[in-house]
Design a protein around this motif. Structure first.
Motif, PDB file in Angstrom:
ATOM      1  N   SER A 148       0.819  -1.199   0.000  1.00 20.70           N
ATOM      2  CA  SER A 148       0.000   0.000   0.000  1.00 20.70           C
ATOM      3  C   SER A 148       0.858   1.256   0.000  1.00 20.70           C
ATOM      4  N   GLU A 149       0.456   2.256  -0.764  1.00 19.26           N
ATOM      5  CA  GLU A 149       1.138   3.551  -0.752  1.00 19.26           C
ATOM      6  C   GLU A 149       1.032   4.190   0.632  1.00 19.26           C
ATOM      7  N   ALA A 150       0.013   3.825   1.414  1.00 23.54           N
ATOM      8  CA  ALA A 150      -0.155   4.385   2.753  1.00 23.54           C
ATOM      9  C   ALA A 150       0.992   3.985   3.673  1.00 23.54           C
ATOM     10  N   MET A 151       1.700   2.906   3.347  1.00 25.87           N
ATOM     11  CA  MET A 151       2.810   2.455   4.179  1.00 25.87           C
ATOM     12  C   MET A 151       4.045   3.326   4.009  1.00 25.87           C
ATOM     13  N   ASP A 152       4.073   4.161   2.972  1.00 27.57           N
ATOM     14  CA  ASP A 152       5.243   4.995   2.723  1.00 27.57           C
ATOM     15  C   ASP A 152       5.550   5.931   3.885  1.00 27.57           C
ATOM     16  N   PHE A 153       4.525   6.429   4.570  1.00 24.85           N
ATOM     17  CA  PHE A 153       4.726   7.387   5.639  1.00 24.85           C
ATOM     18  C   PHE A 153       5.504   6.767   6.794  1.00 24.85           C
ATOM     19  N   SER A 154       5.116   5.573   7.205  1.00 23.56           N
ATOM     20  CA  SER A 154       5.773   4.935   8.342  1.00 23.56           C
ATOM     21  C   SER A 154       6.976   4.105   7.929  1.00 23.56           C
ATOM     22  N   GLY A 155       7.014   3.692   6.665  1.00 21.43           N
ATOM     23  CA  GLY A 155       8.075   2.809   6.207  1.00 21.43           C
ATOM     24  C   GLY A 155       7.784   1.351   6.517  1.00 21.43           C
ATOM     25  N   LEU A 156       6.737   1.093   7.307  1.00 19.97           N
ATOM     26  CA  LEU A 156       6.380  -0.273   7.663  1.00 19.97           C
ATOM     27  C   LEU A 156       5.956  -1.034   6.418  1.00 19.97           C
ATOM     28  N   GLY A 157       6.613  -2.108   6.145  1.00 18.74           N
ATOM     29  CA  GLY A 157       6.261  -2.914   4.986  1.00 18.74           C
ATOM     30  C   GLY A 157       6.895  -2.461   3.694  1.00 18.74           C
ATOM     31  N   ALA A 158       7.706  -1.399   3.733  1.00 19.66           N
ATOM     32  CA  ALA A 158       8.323  -0.893   2.508  1.00 19.66           C
ATOM     33  C   ALA A 158       9.448  -1.828   2.066  1.00 19.66           C
ATOM     34  N   ASN A 159       9.631  -1.919   0.774  1.00 21.97           N
ATOM     35  CA  ASN A 159      10.678  -2.753   0.192  1.00 21.97           C
ATOM     36  C   ASN A 159      11.817  -1.888  -0.338  1.00 21.97           C
ATOM     37  N   ALA A 160      12.946  -2.524  -0.565  1.00 19.16           N
ATOM     38  CA  ALA A 160      14.085  -1.891  -1.214  1.00 19.16           C
ATOM     39  C   ALA A 160      14.472  -2.735  -2.421  1.00 19.16           C
ATOM     40  N   HIS A 161      14.971  -2.075  -3.457  1.00 20.69           N
ATOM     41  CA  HIS A 161      15.444  -2.736  -4.681  1.00 20.69           C
ATOM     42  C   HIS A 161      16.945  -2.481  -4.761  1.00 20.69           C
ATOM     43  N   VAL A 162      17.718  -3.555  -4.768  1.00 18.25           N
ATOM     44  CA  VAL A 162      19.176  -3.463  -4.847  1.00 18.25           C
ATOM     45  C   VAL A 162      19.607  -4.006  -6.207  1.00 18.25           C
ATOM     46  N   VAL A 163      20.459  -3.262  -6.893  1.00 17.42           N
ATOM     47  CA  VAL A 163      20.980  -3.687  -8.197  1.00 17.42           C
ATOM     48  C   VAL A 163      22.496  -3.704  -8.123  1.00 17.42           C
ATOM     49  N   THR A 164      23.090  -4.786  -8.601  1.00 19.84           N
ATOM     50  CA  THR A 164      24.539  -4.859  -8.706  1.00 19.84           C
ATOM     51  C   THR A 164      24.918  -5.503 -10.034  1.00 19.84           C
ATOM     52  N   PHE A 165      26.053  -5.113 -10.558  1.00 12.06           N
ATOM     53  CA  PHE A 165      26.588  -5.676 -11.798  1.00 12.06           C
ATOM     54  C   PHE A 165      27.902  -6.365 -11.455  1.00 12.06           C
ATOM     55  N   CYS A 166      28.089  -7.570 -11.966  1.00 10.13           N
ATOM     56  CA  CYS A 166      29.296  -8.309 -11.614  1.00 10.13           C
ATOM     57  C   CYS A 166      29.627  -9.370 -12.662  1.00 10.13           C
ATOM     58  N   GLU A 167      30.784  -9.967 -12.495  1.00 11.78           N
ATOM     59  CA  GLU A 167      31.228 -11.052 -13.367  1.00 11.78           C
ATOM     60  C   GLU A 167      30.512 -12.342 -12.961  1.00 11.78           C
ATOM     61  N   PRO A 168      30.394 -13.305 -13.886  1.00 16.88           N
ATOM     62  CA  PRO A 168      29.672 -14.558 -13.598  1.00 16.88           C
ATOM     63  C   PRO A 168      30.168 -15.301 -12.356  1.00 16.88           C
ATOM     64  N   GLU A 169      31.464 -15.304 -12.106  1.00 21.95           N
ATOM     65  CA  GLU A 169      31.966 -16.027 -10.930  1.00 21.95           C
ATOM     66  C   GLU A 169      31.500 -15.387  -9.625  1.00 21.95           C
ATOM     67  N   VAL A 170      31.271 -14.082  -9.641  1.00 29.36           N
ATOM     68  CA  VAL A 170      30.763 -13.401  -8.446  1.00 29.36           C
ATOM     69  C   VAL A 170      29.300 -13.761  -8.220  1.00 29.36           C
ATOM     70  N   VAL A 171      28.559 -14.022  -9.302  1.00 25.17           N
ATOM     71  CA  VAL A 171      27.149 -14.410  -9.164  1.00 25.17           C
ATOM     72  C   VAL A 171      27.022 -15.682  -8.333  1.00 25.17           C
ATOM     73  N   GLU A 172      27.917 -16.617  -8.531  1.00 24.34           N
ATOM     74  CA  GLU A 172      27.858 -17.858  -7.749  1.00 24.34           C
ATOM     75  C   GLU A 172      28.091 -17.584  -6.267  1.00 24.34           C
ATOM     76  N   GLN A 173      28.998 -16.671  -5.961  1.00 29.74           N
ATOM     77  CA  GLN A 173      29.219 -16.278  -4.565  1.00 29.74           C
ATOM     78  C   GLN A 173      27.982 -15.562  -4.007  1.00 29.74           C
ATOM     79  N   LEU A 174      27.374 -14.705  -4.834  1.00 34.72           N
ATOM     80  CA  LEU A 174      26.141 -14.018  -4.416  1.00 34.72           C
ATOM     81  C   LEU A 174      25.034 -15.027  -4.131  1.00 34.72           C
ATOM     82  N   ARG A 175      24.905 -16.006  -4.996  1.00 33.05           N
ATOM     83  CA  ARG A 175      23.878 -17.041  -4.816  1.00 33.05           C
ATOM     84  C   ARG A 175      24.075 -17.752  -3.475  1.00 33.05           C
ATOM     85  N   THR A 176      25.322 -18.101  -3.175  1.00 36.71           N
ATOM     86  CA  THR A 176      25.644 -18.796  -1.925  1.00 36.71           C
ATOM     87  C   THR A 176      25.334 -17.933  -0.704  1.00 36.71           C
TER      88      THR A 176
END
Length: 93
Positions: free
Chosen positions: A44-72
Motif C-alpha cells: 500500500s502507498e499508505a505504508m510509505d509514511f511509516s516505512g512499515l512494509g516498505a521494500n528496497a530494490h538493490v541492483v549490482t553488476f558483476c562477473e559470472p563467478e561473483v554471481v555464484e558467490q552471491l547465490r551462496t
C-alpha cells in the motif's frame, strides 16, 4: 557481465548489503520505498509514511563467478527473511 536485482524488505537491507560486499561485488545501487504488486499482493502507498512494509530494490553488476558467490550468500537470507533475486545478462553501452 551479469545484473543481479534483489527486492527485499527495507528492514532486512543491512544483511543483504553485507552479503553482496562479502561475495565480492564491486558496488551496488539501492532504491528504497519500492512499492508494487507481487504474488503475495500489493504494498500500500499508505505504508510509505511509516516505512512499515516498505521494500528496497538493490541492483549490482558483476562477473559470472561473483554471481555464484552471491547465490551462496543471498539464498539463505532470502529463504529466512523473504524477498526475491534475479540474475540477467548485462552489456555495457
Amino acid at each position: 557481465m551479469k545484473r543481479v536485482d534483489v527486492v527485499v524488505s527495507e528492514r532486512e537491507l543491512g544483511p543483504i548489503l553485507k552479503a553482496i560486499e562479502v561475495a565480492g561485488a564491486a558496488g551496488y545501487s539501492v532504491m528504497k520505498h519500492v512499492t508494487g504488486k507481487g504474488p503475495h499482493g500489493s504494498v500500500s502507498e499508505a505504508m510509505d509514511f511509516s516505512g512499515l512494509g516498505a521494500n528496497a530494490h538493490v541492483v549490482t553488476f558483476c562477473e559470472p563467478e561473483v554471481v555464484e558467490q552471491l547465490r551462496t550468500k543471498l539464498k539463505p537470507l532470502l529463504d529466512y527473511y523473504g524477498g526475491v533475486a534475479y540474475v540477467s545478462e548485462a552489456e555495457m553501452l
